[in-house]
Scaffold this active site. Structure first.
Site, PDB file in Angstrom:
ATOM      1  CG  LEU A 136      31.430   5.724 -13.950  1.00 57.74           C
ATOM      2  CD1 LEU A 136      32.140   4.622 -13.545  1.00 57.74           C
ATOM      3  CD2 LEU A 136      29.919   5.371 -14.594  1.00 57.74           C
TER       4      LEU A 136
ATOM      5  N   GLY B 274      34.662  10.978  -6.023  1.00 59.73           N
ATOM      6  CA  GLY B 274      34.865  10.462  -4.565  1.00 59.73           C
ATOM      7  C   GLY B 274      35.799  11.158  -3.950  1.00 59.73           C
TER       8      GLY B 274
ATOM      9  CG  PHE C 158      40.552   8.269  -2.590  1.00 60.78           C
ATOM     10  CD1 PHE C 158      41.622   8.488  -1.747  1.00 60.78           C
ATOM     11  CD2 PHE C 158      39.305   7.476  -2.115  1.00 60.78           C
ATOM     12  CE1 PHE C 158      41.688   7.864  -0.614  1.00 60.78           C
ATOM     13  CE2 PHE C 158      39.877   6.693  -0.736  1.00 60.78           C
ATOM     14  CZ  PHE C 158      40.588   6.898  -0.111  1.00 60.78           C
ATOM     15  N   GLY C 159      39.198  11.473  -5.717  1.00 62.92           N
ATOM     16  CA  GLY C 159      39.138  12.175  -6.935  1.00 62.92           C
ATOM     17  C   GLY C 159      38.021  11.473  -7.813  1.00 62.92           C
TER      18      GLY C 159
ATOM     19  CE  LYS D  15      38.535   5.112  -7.078  1.00 66.80           C
ATOM     20  NZ  LYS D  15      37.365   5.663  -6.398  1.00 66.80           N
TER      21      LYS D  15
ATOM     22  CG  ASP E 231      35.515   5.908   3.253  1.00 68.29           C
ATOM     23  OD1 ASP E 231      34.686   6.308   4.036  1.00 68.29           O
ATOM     24  OD2 ASP E 231      35.784   6.966   2.216  1.00 68.29           O
TER      25      ASP E 231
END
Ligand code: NAG
Ligand code: NAG
Ligand code: NAG
Ligand code: NAG
Ligand code: NAG
Length: 668
Positions: free
Chosen positions: A356, A359, A361-362, A378, A475
């Site tokens: 998808l 980001g 973080f991964g 995620k 964030d």
């Protein structure tokens, strides 16, 4: 040869049995002790003087400990004095030490229900606070014992225990003589071809004699509490000892005490007798098990190969233990632990089709679990510096954050280096896909936009105020607002800042997480974040929702390079309506939208103190006819295109730049 074969048989058949050892907890709950003294627990009230003293301690000790790994002190006047100490494992660098201690302090109210008598043990640090002066003495209680679930073979127990104690004493000698009061060591255990590693540490304020006597007290408990265990730890306020059969600390071998192997021929022959006596009668039985075991293994391999997988990452012993413990704890909650296999299947082995997005973080994948449940996965960037216990604690805390306007964390998957979070799936992607798109933007009429604005505000208010954790998002931006089937907003990525910790000290942060354009000035320049920096980001987001214009890369309108400055100038000139998004027609609820603009401008004011908190924001958005204050100049107002940095230099989005901290004062 025969002996080796028999040994192998024993090992092969005993491991499935130990894998199912449900009756016995895998690791004793060593993470915390909430009230060590008899009698009713001493609790403090959230607005008491003790709470304030504790907050001062939580802010000071991690920062002070970043220099030496240790800090202690008394905070506040009697009778509300809070006494506390924080100690990091000797091999943990200062910034991670501060992060670990801050995390322990922040988790305390949740883990221990506002108890005044708390000790929290993590792999890399521990924290103790109490309303009585425990700092004056060298008492080690309260203590915790934890052990590896695996034992050495029964006939080796005595010899093994001897070695463990010998190693512990050698390491304790070195630690107590060292100025750091920290030492490590290793010793080979020949009968089982394993190498043991040991670590001893005292708080460095103890004298050598105090430290040695504290460690002696712990070592005296080893035979009773850890007999035959392949790993274990005894943890206390003042000193601790831990040993494992794998390294679990960062030290070069020459720093370690190395025990010379003990040669004893008598035990060898005794062992042979034992093995023959035990092994021969049961060998036939074991052969059956072995055949079964091998058959299952080859079958499993074949299945794995058929599905074309490179191979499932293997788990460390420590990870297995943590997972096991977790499974027991979580068995009756809604939070699930997923197998790596399950997730790989759900995502077509992490195929690009299922991806998808990517980001900070991964990567994020869409997946469909068996049973047709859609989830978002995620896959956290590897290299998170956290220990497993810390990670587990954080995830459990995040999972407790539940609100209609927060994306729900359904579970997680841990396997070797892989750490994955499984969230509920949101069908309409994220807010930025709509508001910055001229065709899809029209779907969001003013009514829907208000629902979204209100939802985000409610979600943030919950994070800041109503959840026990008081989490700062750090964030917040349009791409972190996800939309469900009915276009209800849900905030995502909350709490993740806590997982990726590398730097906690509030004042001296050189690297800042967050996204260019949404970062409050005090956070960008000084690394100070608080609920008010989230309020700033919310204000920016609100301006984006009203205008349909993206904050970063907002270059039109002459000298103004940012949306906040542009909006403020229009407001001052009485032309705020010029910024309202035109894709949904020119008819819009004027007083309502005007109020949103004003609230947004109040949120992005330069001084954090001037900004409202989220309860104020919710009240202002929900009320009619309330007179709002006149907004002052926003941050970055005078920043012109020429002087604004092109690159986002210090605003890196790398997961390593995240600071782990939660602000305990809520700024009311
Ligand atoms: C290890 O030994 C203890 C007793 O010393 C026993 O209770 C436990 O079940 C053993 N664990 C395994 C995995 O055999
Ligand atoms: C505190 O300890 C007492 C027993 O000493 C126990 O009954 C109580 O549940 C504990 N309270 C907490 C909050 O852990
Ligand atoms: C704050 O303290 C006062 C007494 O000083 C008490 O009446 C009040 O209930 C407390 N509020 C909260 C939220 O604990
Ligand atoms: C923390 O450090 C500051 C500055 O170095 C010092 O003044 C203060 O006494 C320290 N506090 C504690 C509790 O160690
Ligand atoms: C360390 O201290 C112990 C006693 O606690 C002593 O026996 C030993 O000799 C000391 N070792 C060194 C290297 O100083």
């Amino acid at each position: 040869m025969l002996l080796l074969f028999l040994l192998f048989l024993v090992a092969a058949t005993s491991s499935p049995a130990s894998g199912e050892g449900e009756a016995e907890p895998v690791v004793n709950d060593f993470s915390h002790v909430c009230n060590s003294t008899d009698g009713p627990p001493q609790l403090y009230l959230p607005n008491s003087t003790f709470a304030a003293n504790l907050a001062a301690m939580s802010a000071t000790l991690p920062r002070n400990a970043s220099a030496t790994g240790f800090s202690a002190g008394a905070f506040g006047r009697a009778p509300d004095t809070a006494y506390g100490l924080g100690l990091c494992r000797g091999d943990i660098p200062g910034d991670r030490c501060a992060a670990c201690l801050a995390m322990a302090f922040n988790g305390a109210p949740d883990l221990c229900r506002d108890s005044k008598d708390v000790i929290i043990f993590y792999d890399q640090c521990h924290v103790r606070f109490y309303d009585r002066d425990f700092l004056a003495g060298a008492r080690n209680a309260p203590k915790k014992v934890a052990h590896n679930m695996n034992n050495v073979s029964a006939w080796n127990v005595a010899e093994f225990d001897g070695l463990v104690t010998r190693l512990a004493n050698a390491v304790a000698d070195k630690a107590s003589n060292a100025s750091t009061k920290y030492a490590t060591g290793q010793a080979g255990f020949a009968p089982e071809k394993i190498n043991l590693f040991g670590l001893a540490q005292c708080t460095p304020d103890l004298t050598a004699a105090q430290c040695r006597s504290c460690l002696a007290g712990i070592i005296g408990e080893i035979p009773k509490s850890l007999s035959g265990r392949l790993g274990g730890r005894i943890l206390g306020v003042r000193c601790n000892y831990r040993y494992e059969k794998d390294t679990f600390f960062h030290t070069t071998t020459d720093d370690m005490v190395t025990l010379a192997p003990l040669l004893s021929s008598s035990t060898g022959s005794k062992n042979t007798l034992w093995i023959v006596a035990i092994a021969v009668p049961v060998a036939v039985l074991l052969c059956g098990f072995l055949a079964c075991f091998l058959w299952i293994r080859t079958r499993r391999r074949r299945v794995a190969n058929l599905s074309g997988r490179v191979g499932i990452p293997t788990m460390s012993m420590e990870m297995e233990q943590v997972l096991k413990l977790w499974k027991i704890e979580e068995s009756d909650s809604e939070f699930s632990l997923y197998d790596f296999d399950q997730i790989a299947d759900a995502t077509g082995n992490f195929s690009d089709d299922c991806k998808l997005g990517q980001g900070g973080f991964g990567a994020v994948y869409m997946g469909e679990l068996s049973g047709g449940i859609e989830v978002a996965i995620k896959r956290l960037s590897t290299g998170s510096v956290q220990g497993l216990m810390e990670f587990k604690t954080e995830i459990q805390l995040i999972a407790k954050l539940q609100h209609t306007n927060l994306v729900r964390l359904l579970g997680c998957c841990l396997q070797a280096e892989e750490k994955m979070l499984i969230y509920e799936y949101m069908h309409n992607k994220s807010l930025d896909c709509f508001i910055f798109d001229s065709t899809r933007g029209a779907i969001l009429n003013w009514e829907r936009r208000f629902t979204i604005i209100d939802g985000i505000a409610q979600g943030l208010l919950y994070m800041h105020k109503h959840s026990r954790l008081r989490v700062v998002h750090r964030d917040l931006k349009a791409s972190n607002i996800l939309l469900d089937r009915d276009m209800n907003p849900k905030i995502s990525d909350f709490g993740l800042a806590r997982i990726f910790c590398s730097n906690t000290t509030e004042a001296n942060t050189t690297r800042v997480m967050g996204t260019h354009g949404y970062i409050a000035p005090e956070y960008a320049s000084e690394g100070l974040f608080s609920i008010k920096s989230d309020v700033y980001s919310f204000g920016v987001l609100l301006l984006e929702i009203i205008s349909g214009k993206r904050t970063p890369g907002f270059y039109q309108h002459g000298k103004f390079c940012n949306l906040t400055g542009y909006a403020y100038r229009l407001w001052k000139e009485g032309k705020w309506h010029e910024m309202v998004d035109q894709v949904i027609g020119t008819g819009y609820p004027v007083t309502e939208v005007m109020k949103w603009v004003q609230v947004a401008l109040l949120c992005v004011q330069d001084s954090a103190e001037d900004r409202p908190n989220m309860s104020d924001v919710v009240a202002m958005l929900g009320s009619e006819g309330l007179t709002l204050p006149e907004p002052r100049q926003p941050a970055y107002f005078n920043v012109r295109m020429s002087s604004f940095p092109e690159s986002t230099g210090s605003f890196t989005e790398s997961p390593y730049s995240y600071i782990s901290n939660v602000v305990l004062t809520d700024g009311r």
